[in-house]
Design an enzyme around this catalytic site. Structure first.
Site, PDB file in Angstrom:
ATOM      1  N   HIS A 305       0.856  -1.194   0.000  1.00 28.28           N
ATOM      2  CA  HIS A 305       0.000   0.000   0.000  1.00 28.28           C
ATOM      3  C   HIS A 305       0.886   1.235   0.000  1.00 28.28           C
ATOM      4  CE1 HIS A 305      -3.020   2.947   1.321  1.00 28.28           C
ATOM      5  NE2 HIS A 305      -3.913   2.096   0.890  1.00 28.28           N
ATOM      6  N   ASP A 361      -8.021  -4.520  -0.195  1.00 29.91           N
ATOM      7  CA  ASP A 361      -8.581  -5.031  -1.445  1.00 29.91           C
ATOM      8  C   ASP A 361      -8.413  -6.536  -1.593  1.00 29.91           C
ATOM      9  OD1 ASP A 361      -9.297  -2.439  -2.558  1.00 29.91           O
ATOM     10  OD2 ASP A 361      -7.149  -2.097  -2.716  1.00 29.91           O
TER      11      ASP A 361
END
Length: 426
Positions: A305, A361
């Site tokens: 991320h 996700d």
């Protein structure tokens, strides 16, 4: 820490004051740099640049911390509801029981779409992706409700409630349009999440039975996506809004930003990756070796991320939710593959050293699929969840006396001055 930083350029020392954060990174106010030196800074992707001061969301990527208005995401996901989190983000405090009831009642009264706006969907082909449909319909709301003054608190409040109420209806209709199925009117005896599920999967000819565990899981996913500081779509909302564009048009722009595969489309990419592994002739260990060897076309999606350099706090919550939903719907081979990939990554120095931990996700696509959503609806679900954050950020921006119209600088690298050449001489 000192209260300023010193910058030397062309034999001249400049002093930049420190802007203190309540928590996390302090900043240096370099707004006088261009005036004093004639030069600008270059920060591609705004990796080191704070575009504003905000008291909405706090992230500590190294420690895996996410808080809305000071409240840890873990507590909100476990104890709160999506509508309550909407109130928290937009108004700054958790509501009292009466405030929450009044807020929910306002939203319920505005869930229906104008009949002429419903006809708007007929202008799109059946196979249109629902994200541009969503964005177009949000922009069109501003033509039906023209009390749009961004500096009129009552008008901003009306737009806020209408967006919260109508975006789930628009999203459900976009889904129904893609399937050629009839639209359902909202049922205002239901909660926001219940209503959305019914309008998305229900039919006029029969009652729709809500599953409380599915409702809770989707409501929780909306909470986890509700805000995430100055990401691409949120920055877009604020940048567009800085021109004093209406809330509808700013949110519409944010939806377009979210539609990009590097932002809102990551969970669909994870699902596609897991499906490829399932259909391949090699196992997860072989796949991860291919990732480490950087073979062409082999990418590990759903790990790492831009902000989080440890385990994404939302991912741990989503993983637990995935187990609950998939156990209810039956065992899932893709979930087993996902868990094996995570197990390998967390135990392999290659991934740990690169801080490639699962992000939010990684498991959400599996949950959405189990609930019955098509992959192209995943980003729409993200948009519903992110809406209160966008609204809160826009309202904070429009009420901030320091706000200026966004106008980034550039470093020009093209031709220097040259003369025009006539067409017959080229």
């Amino acid at each position: 820490m000192t209260d300023h930083a010193t910058f030397s350029a062309d034999g001249k020392d400049l002093t930049f004051p420190v802007v203190e954060a309540a928590e996390g990174n302090d900043g240096y106010d370099i707004s006088s740099l261009l005036k004093e030196t004639g030069n600008v800074t270059l920060d591609v992707g705004f990796v080191n640049t704070a575009s504003c001061e905000s008291d909405i969301t706090y992230i500590d990527g190294d420690q895996g911390i996410l808080r809305y208005r000071g409240y840890p995401i873990e507590q909100l996901a476990e104890k709160s509801s999506f509508v309550e989190v909407c109130y928290l983000l937009i108004y700054g405090e958790l509501p009292s029981e009466n405030e929450l009831e009044e807020f929910e009642a306002k939203i319920r009264r505005h869930t229906m779409l104008h009949e002429d706006l419903k006809a708007f969907f007929n202008g799109f082909p059946r196979d249109a992706h629902p994200m541009p449909v969503l964005s177009s319909a949000v922009s069109a709301l501003g033509t039906f409700y023209q009390d749009l003054d961004p500096f009129d608190p009552e008008q901003v409040e009306n737009s806020t409630i209408r967006l919260l109420a109508k975006l789930p209806t628009i999203a459900a209709y976009a889904h129904k349009k893609s399937l050629g199925q009839p639209f359902l009117y909202p049922d205002n005896s239901l909660t926001l999440t219940e209503n959305f599920l019914r309008m998305t999967f229900g039919f006029p000819a029969e009652p729709y039975e809500l599953d409380p565990e599915i409702v809770k899981a989707l409501d929780q996913l909306f909470i986890l996506h509700a805000d995430h500081e100055q990401n691409c779509s949120t920055s877009t909302v604020r940048l567009v809004g800085s021109s004093q564009a209406t809330l509808y048009n700013s949110i519409s722009a944010g939806i377009h930003a979210l539609s990009g595969p590097l932002h809102g489309g990551a969970n669909q990419a994870v699902l596609e990756m897991l499906t490829k592994i399932k259909n391949a002739e090699y196992d997860t260990d072989t796949f991860m070796k291919k990732v480490k060897d950087k073979e062409d076309g082999v990418k590990l999606m759903g790990f790492g991320h831009r902000v989080y350099k440890s385990y994404d706090p939302r991912a741990a919550i989503v993983k637990e939710t995935a187990h609950t939903v998939l156990e209810k719907m039956g065992s899932d081979e893709l979930m087993e593959i996902a868990m094996k990939l995570e197990e390998i990554a967390l135990a392999d120095d290659y991934f740990v050293e690169r801080k490639l931990y699962p992000n939010v996700d990684f498991y959400t696509g599996l949950i959405y699929t189990a609930m019955g959503f098509q992959p192209k609806m995943f980003t729409v679900l993200f948009a519903i969840g992110r809406l209160p954050g966008w609204i809160a950020q826009w309202r904070e921006m429009i009420n901030d006396p320091k706000t200026k119209i966004g106008r980034p600088r550039q470093i020009y690298t093209g031709y220097t001055e040259r003369d025009y050449v006539a067409l017959d001489q080229r």
